[in-house]
Scaffold this active site. Sequence first.
Site, mmCIF file in Angstrom:
data_model
loop_
_atom_site.group_PDB
_atom_site.id
_atom_site.type_symbol
_atom_site.label_atom_id
_atom_site.label_comp_id
_atom_site.label_asym_id
_atom_site.label_seq_id
_atom_site.Cartn_x
_atom_site.Cartn_y
_atom_site.Cartn_z
ATOM 1 N N TRP A 1 -32.993 1.908 -29.785
ATOM 2 C CA TRP A 1 -31.560 2.155 -29.746
ATOM 3 C C TRP A 1 -30.978 1.986 -28.122
ATOM 4 C CZ3 TRP A 1 -36.042 5.511 -30.102
ATOM 5 C CH2 TRP A 1 -36.162 6.467 -28.915
ATOM 6 N N GLU B 1 -37.261 17.520 -19.394
ATOM 7 C CA GLU B 1 -38.084 16.173 -19.154
ATOM 8 C C GLU B 1 -38.262 15.785 -17.840
ATOM 9 O OE1 GLU B 1 -36.811 13.146 -21.833
ATOM 10 O OE2 GLU B 1 -36.466 14.510 -23.731
ATOM 11 N N HIS C 1 -36.633 11.675 -39.452
ATOM 12 C CA HIS C 1 -36.699 10.325 -38.980
ATOM 13 C C HIS C 1 -37.631 9.730 -40.195
ATOM 14 C CE1 HIS C 1 -35.653 12.497 -35.521
ATOM 15 N NE2 HIS C 1 -35.387 11.252 -34.979
ATOM 16 N N HIS D 1 -28.409 12.486 -38.416
ATOM 17 C CA HIS D 1 -28.324 13.674 -37.800
ATOM 18 C C HIS D 1 -27.927 13.608 -36.236
ATOM 19 C CE1 HIS D 1 -32.044 11.508 -36.803
ATOM 20 N NE2 HIS D 1 -32.045 12.079 -35.560
ATOM 21 N N CYS E 1 -32.850 11.481 -23.721
ATOM 22 C CA CYS E 1 -32.434 11.339 -25.058
ATOM 23 C C CYS E 1 -32.808 12.497 -26.074
ATOM 24 C CB CYS E 1 -32.021 10.076 -25.796
ATOM 25 S SG CYS E 1 -33.721 9.443 -25.999
ATOM 26 N N TYR F 1 -25.602 4.973 -35.267
ATOM 27 C CA TYR F 1 -26.368 3.798 -35.462
ATOM 28 C C TYR F 1 -27.888 4.307 -36.443
ATOM 29 C CZ TYR F 1 -28.904 6.132 -31.859
ATOM 30 O OH TYR F 1 -29.502 7.188 -30.963
ATOM 31 N N GLU G 1 -28.786 8.202 -36.527
ATOM 32 C CA GLU G 1 -28.068 9.174 -35.509
ATOM 33 C C GLU G 1 -26.599 8.974 -35.412
ATOM 34 O OE1 GLU G 1 -31.948 10.332 -32.937
ATOM 35 O OE2 GLU G 1 -30.515 8.931 -32.209
ATOM 36 N N HIS H 1 -32.081 15.748 -29.236
ATOM 37 C CA HIS H 1 -31.374 16.380 -30.415
ATOM 38 C C HIS H 1 -30.991 17.597 -30.031
ATOM 39 C CE1 HIS H 1 -34.498 13.601 -32.216
ATOM 40 N NE2 HIS H 1 -33.236 13.036 -32.748
ATOM 41 N N GLU I 1 -34.349 5.759 -36.872
ATOM 42 C CA GLU I 1 -33.285 6.585 -35.778
ATOM 43 C C GLU I 1 -31.712 6.482 -36.832
ATOM 44 O OE1 GLU I 1 -33.599 8.631 -33.784
ATOM 45 O OE2 GLU I 1 -35.336 8.447 -32.649
#
Length: 197
Positions: free
Chosen positions: A175, A103, A41, A48, A83, A119, A132, A85, A130
């Site tokens: 994002w 979460e 990042h 990624h 959101c 993006y 991604e 990874h 970001e």
Amino acid sequence: MPITPATATHSSSEGTAEAILLELVDEKGVTIGTAEKLAAHQPPGQLHRAFSVFLFDEQGRLLLQQRALGKYHSPGVWSNTCCGHPYPGEAPFAAAARRTYEELGVSPSLLAEAGTVRYNHPDPASGLVEQEFNHLFVGLVQASLGPDPEEVAQVAFVTAAELAERHAREPFSSWFMTVLDAARPAIRELTGPSAGW
């Protein structure tokens, strides 16, 4: 809260912290390697794999979360339901379901793929980027939430009109609109035309 690589304190046999790795991809989303999470990042960012989840209640309202103030990236801003990874080798669908539970303390009653979007969004506040290849998911939530306060400051269910008002006056993740717009066709299919998405 379940103990996972994202929530556990990692230590190797030497007592040093283990890095969380992300899956690096090419422009087509093909895996080409791994990188440590924070390094991926840092400007200019390394492309990624990521995922974004949009869950709705039975009235067609979107579940938003405000990111916890202690998060290293984009703290305190509003964003989509969840959101994150995938771990290297982890299927994006499995990662999306796992992180939603970690979460928010809830498993979606329905979760469906909604395409991908690529993006590059710098975060002015943190200086992180970001970069991604994001797998999108839409679904339904029908159970009571139990947010983890280390991840989530607060949650809100909003209509499309309420989201527009909130987005105009409160900070959102860099994002958010990109992933929302990319997921809209699947969101409309899920919620129906009367929900206004």
